[in-house]
Write an enzyme that holds these catalytic residues in place. Structure first.
Site, PDB file in Angstrom:
ATOM      1  N   LEU A  51       4.432  -6.211  -0.281  1.00 15.46           N
ATOM      2  CA  LEU A  51       3.898  -5.875   1.035  1.00 15.46           C
ATOM      3  C   LEU A  51       4.060  -4.369   1.223  1.00 15.46           C
ATOM      4  CD1 LEU A  51       5.364  -8.621   3.439  1.00 15.46           C
ATOM      5  CD2 LEU A  51       3.024  -8.447   2.609  1.00 15.46           C
ATOM      6  N   ASP A  52       3.112  -3.760   1.913  1.00 15.21           N
ATOM      7  CA  ASP A  52       3.254  -2.342   2.225  1.00 15.21           C
ATOM      8  C   ASP A  52       4.543  -2.112   3.000  1.00 15.21           C
ATOM      9  OD1 ASP A  52       0.779  -1.956   1.093  1.00 15.21           O
ATOM     10  OD2 ASP A  52      -0.284  -1.686   2.994  1.00 15.21           O
ATOM     11  N   ARG A  53       5.083  -0.923   2.861  1.00 11.78           N
ATOM     12  CA  ARG A  53       6.314  -0.576   3.568  1.00 11.78           C
ATOM     13  C   ARG A  53       6.195  -0.829   5.075  1.00 11.78           C
ATOM     14  NH1 ARG A  53      10.020   4.631   2.399  1.00 11.78           N
ATOM     15  NH2 ARG A  53      11.644   4.204   3.918  1.00 11.78           N
ATOM     16  N   VAL A  55       4.444  -2.973   6.632  1.00 11.68           N
ATOM     17  CA  VAL A  55       4.084  -4.359   6.955  1.00 11.68           C
ATOM     18  C   VAL A  55       5.308  -5.256   6.830  1.00 11.68           C
ATOM     19  CG1 VAL A  55       2.623  -6.325   6.323  1.00 11.68           C
ATOM     20  CG2 VAL A  55       1.715  -3.991   6.176  1.00 11.68           C
ATOM     21  N   HIS A 157      -3.517  -1.600  -0.021  1.00 12.46           N
ATOM     22  CA  HIS A 157      -3.993  -1.435   1.360  1.00 12.46           C
ATOM     23  C   HIS A 157      -5.249  -2.254   1.650  1.00 12.46           C
ATOM     24  CE1 HIS A 157      -1.885   2.736   2.106  1.00 12.46           C
ATOM     25  NE2 HIS A 157      -1.034   1.766   1.790  1.00 12.46           N
TER      26      HIS A 157
END
Length: 232
Positions: A51-53, A55, A157
């Site tokens: 997961l993105d930082r 998120v 993303h």
């Protein structure tokens, strides 16, 4: 403390806080795996998805190499390893539900992804589906929509750029053009389903985002998501 939804000899399912990185790194204070090792006294932990930082939401980590290998095989089959996200987007899509397919180019140096016109080096296919759950207008008159997103490919993303490229940036995502000021990016990994690597049974884990703006504009009970009670 990191919320733990399930833990056994093969895996840990947790709720990642926004702001922590999903993979290992040099500074333990910034990385979720290091925090989980300390909290659960686990020596080995393998990252199998990301997961993105910025998120938060449900993630699973493998505790053995064999479990990590099993998860890797599942991720190649979207009917076995399923990810469902919640997002608050600016605007109201004309279609209440749809499948979107794009070609995405990830510019890691710039830290952004872009929709590409054709396949070339560094470009990958991306696919998701969404469903609009509800739409509202804020006090300033700006329209917001709560959407469920099923992710079929895990590109850099991906959700953020696929919505933003169509004029619906995720609330709080200034990187992709959002003008909505929010405490956090309004994207959350709400549900994760996979086959247990040892038991071979399909398991599903769910969580809801913290009740802060812009999530508070919506009645999340409309989602019919039952949060998983943790075991630690």
């Amino acid at each position: 403390m990191i919320p733990i939804l399930s833990e056994d000899d093969s895996l840990i399912v947790c709720v990642k806080p926004a702001g922590l990185l999903a993979e290992d790194g040099d500074d333990p204070s910034e990385y979720l795996p290091a925090a989980l090792r300390r909290q659960t006294q686990t020596d080995a932990l393998f990252t199998v998805h990301r997961l993105d930082r910025v998120v938060g939401g449900v993630m699973v980590y493998a505790k053995t190499k064999s479990a990590a290998t099993a998860f890797g095989r599942q991720i190649q089959q979207t009917d076995m390893f399923k990810k469902e996200y919640l997002a608050v987007i600016s605007g109201v899509p004309a279609q209440r539900s749809a499948v979107w397919e794009d070609l995405l180019f990830a510019d890691k140096r710039a830290g952004k992804a872009y929709v590409a016109d054709s396949m070339r080096a560094g470009v990958k296919q991306a696919r998701l589906s969404y469903q609009v759950i509800d739409s509202v207008r804020t006090q300033s008159g700006s329209p917001l929509s709560l959407v469920k997103v099923n992710l079929y490919t895990g590109r850099f993303h991906q959700i953020r750029v696929q919505f933003a490229s169509r004029g619906f940036p995720i609330a709080g995502d200034g990187k992709y053009g959002s003008r909505c000021k929010c405490p956090q990016l309004a994207l959350f990994s709400a549900q994760l389903s996979f086959q247990h690597p040892v038991e071979k049974k399909q398991r599903t884990f769910s969580a809801l985002p913290e009740q802060i703006s812009p999530w508070t504009y919506f009645d999340l009970s409309l989602l019919n998501i039952t949060e998983t009670k943790g075991n630690g």
